[in-house]
Design a protein around this motif. Structure first.
Motif, mmCIF file in Angstrom:
data_model
loop_
_atom_site.group_PDB
_atom_site.id
_atom_site.type_symbol
_atom_site.label_atom_id
_atom_site.label_comp_id
_atom_site.label_asym_id
_atom_site.label_seq_id
_atom_site.Cartn_x
_atom_site.Cartn_y
_atom_site.Cartn_z
ATOM 1 N N PHE A 116 0.706 -1.219 -0.051
ATOM 2 C CA PHE A 116 0.071 0.036 -0.027
ATOM 3 C C PHE A 116 0.672 1.356 0.101
ATOM 4 O O PHE A 116 0.384 2.340 -0.349
ATOM 5 N N GLY A 117 2.274 1.200 0.518
ATOM 6 C CA GLY A 117 2.697 2.402 0.639
ATOM 7 C C GLY A 117 2.880 2.684 2.328
ATOM 8 O O GLY A 117 1.967 1.629 3.105
ATOM 9 N N ASP A 118 3.603 3.715 2.693
ATOM 10 C CA ASP A 118 3.847 3.732 4.285
ATOM 11 C C ASP A 118 2.765 4.602 4.615
ATOM 12 O O ASP A 118 2.484 6.038 4.446
ATOM 13 N N PHE A 119 1.644 4.219 5.738
ATOM 14 C CA PHE A 119 0.789 5.077 6.176
ATOM 15 C C PHE A 119 1.362 6.181 6.892
ATOM 16 O O PHE A 119 0.664 7.223 7.224
ATOM 17 N N ALA A 120 2.471 6.111 7.376
ATOM 18 C CA ALA A 120 3.174 7.122 8.360
ATOM 19 C C ALA A 120 3.473 8.249 7.347
ATOM 20 O O ALA A 120 3.641 9.589 7.987
ATOM 21 N N ARG A 175 -5.495 8.630 7.819
ATOM 22 C CA ARG A 175 -5.029 7.082 7.934
ATOM 23 C C ARG A 175 -6.422 6.383 8.041
ATOM 24 O O ARG A 175 -6.497 5.590 9.222
ATOM 25 N N ASN A 176 -7.393 6.399 7.261
ATOM 26 C CA ASN A 176 -8.868 5.789 7.462
ATOM 27 C C ASN A 176 -8.921 5.138 5.978
ATOM 28 O O ASN A 176 -9.082 5.800 5.222
ATOM 29 N N MET A 177 -9.428 3.767 5.925
ATOM 30 C CA MET A 177 -9.354 3.143 4.665
ATOM 31 C C MET A 177 -10.738 3.675 4.338
ATOM 32 O O MET A 177 -10.542 3.646 2.974
ATOM 33 N N LEU A 178 -11.768 3.927 4.877
ATOM 34 C CA LEU A 178 -12.945 4.515 4.132
ATOM 35 C C LEU A 178 -12.574 6.023 3.651
ATOM 36 O O LEU A 178 -13.186 6.257 2.379
ATOM 37 N N THR A 209 -6.724 10.730 -2.069
ATOM 38 C CA THR A 209 -5.899 10.942 -3.103
ATOM 39 C C THR A 209 -5.272 9.824 -3.207
ATOM 40 O O THR A 209 -4.244 9.587 -4.298
ATOM 41 N N GLY A 210 -5.549 8.427 -2.605
ATOM 42 C CA GLY A 210 -4.862 7.126 -2.708
ATOM 43 C C GLY A 210 -3.735 7.152 -1.853
ATOM 44 O O GLY A 210 -3.344 8.212 -1.040
ATOM 45 N N LEU A 211 -2.901 6.036 -1.592
ATOM 46 C CA LEU A 211 -1.899 5.850 -0.850
ATOM 47 C C LEU A 211 -0.520 6.017 -1.868
ATOM 48 O O LEU A 211 -0.463 6.190 -2.938
ATOM 49 N N PRO A 212 0.659 6.262 -1.014
ATOM 50 C CA PRO A 212 2.003 6.479 -1.666
ATOM 51 C C PRO A 212 2.214 5.246 -3.143
ATOM 52 O O PRO A 212 2.743 5.538 -3.885
#
Length: 321
Positions: free
Chosen positions: A138-142, A149-152, A159-162
């Motif tokens: 997914f990329g780094d949530f940090a 940091r919420n999936m919904l 704008t998506g994840l890294p």
């Protein structure tokens, strides 16, 4: 009602908490540890005589309001709070807010899950903990602000994840996630953060609002999805949702489809354990199914080694599958 046991639990709880913990002066001539009965009665808003009878196991059945006041006065929560309700023959009140702190050992558990990406979600789909392979997928949530940091939120508004575009996020099935959020919305009526999230999602996402208005409440279930990874292309994964009931949290473990996706996962596992010398790549042996994967990604193979080339980074490395 277990009068004698309830009295013993109340006395023990009173002895464990000092006056400083409840904002009271210690005073002088305090011959026993903990709070005096008078102090607990004052904090709970009940009479000293009533508390004395409860502690001696000869009082009437306390109401849920009195039990709640005693739990607050004695700083009881979780299992300790529930215990006095059960002993009094009453159902403990439900938690009113989502638990957003990972339980003890959660991070260590995810670190031990070295072969698959894994994330820990709150009842509101907040991403609480993730392991190294989840960063690969997914990329780094940090890198995201905590609020994002919420999936919904990422699925419907972000704008998506890294390593996942907004379009790739929106391709992930969401009905069960929205149904799970509806269930949490009913279980935690006092959680303002959760209610604000739902209001924002409904106002800004027509897709979310349509699913929400269907009125379906579900727990998060296992599901398959194809993720368009920026470095490795389409990856088919199966997310297994394991509910942790004590904290009402869910551990999601992602397993790969056989073949190409499984080979990419093995690449990630080995990359996580590589310790290359400065300026060099680690050399490892390869299994036969590594070659078509790396060649499809623009890599080359020779002997029992292969050089993998990322589609976006262009970084070459010798890896083992």
């Amino acid at each position: 009602m277990e009068r004698a046991e309830l009295g013993a639990v109340l006395r023990a709880a009173r002895s464990r908490i000092g006056p400083a913990a409840v904002g009271m002066p210690a005073g002088f001539r305090r011959q026993v540890p903990g709070l005096r009965r008078e102090e607990v009665a004052q904090l709970a808003g009940i009479s000293v005589a009533y508390l004395t009878r409860l502690e001696q196991g000869r009082g009437p059945t306390p109401s849920v309001q009195v039990l709640g006041a005693l739990a607050r006065a004695l700083r009881l929560d979780g299992d300790d709070r529930d215990l006095i309700f059960h002993l009094a023959g009453s159902a403990p009140p439900p938690d009113t807010r989502v638990t957003r702190q990972p339980g003890p050992g959660s991070r260590e558990l995810l670190d031990r899950l070295q072969h698959h990406p894994a994330v820990l979600l709150s009842a509101a789909s907040d991403v609480l903990v993730w392991n190294r392979l989840a960063v690969e997928l997914f990329g780094d949530f940090a890198e995201l602000p905590a609020r994002q940091r919420n999936m919904l939120r990422l699925r419907f508004l972000g704008t998506g994840l890294p390593r996942m575009s907004a379009d790739a996020m929106r391709a992930i099935p969401a009905e069960h996630c929205v149904g799970g959020l509806r269930g949490a919305y009913a279980r935690y009526p006092g959680d303002g953060q959760l209610r604000a999230l739902v209001a924002e999602l409904r106002a800004r996402s027509a897709d979310f609002d349509q699913i929400w208005r269907a009125g379906i409440s579900r727990t998060l279930r296992s599901t398959a999805a194809t993720i368009d990874h920026p470095d490795f292309g389409p990856l088919t994964v199966h997310g297994d949702a394991l509910r942790l009931p004590d904290a009402d949290q869910t551990l999601v473990l992602y397993t790969p489809a056989p073949g190409r996706t499984a080979a990419v996962f093995r690449l990630w596992r080995d990359r996580a354990t590589e310790v290359p010398a400065a300026g060099t790549a680690a050399e490892q042996s390869l299994s036969p199914d590594a070659y078509p994967v790396l060649e499809a990604l623009g890599g080359t193979s020779h002997g029992n080694q292969a050089v993998g080339v990322s589609r976006t980074s262009g970084i070459s490395r010798v890896v083992r599958f």
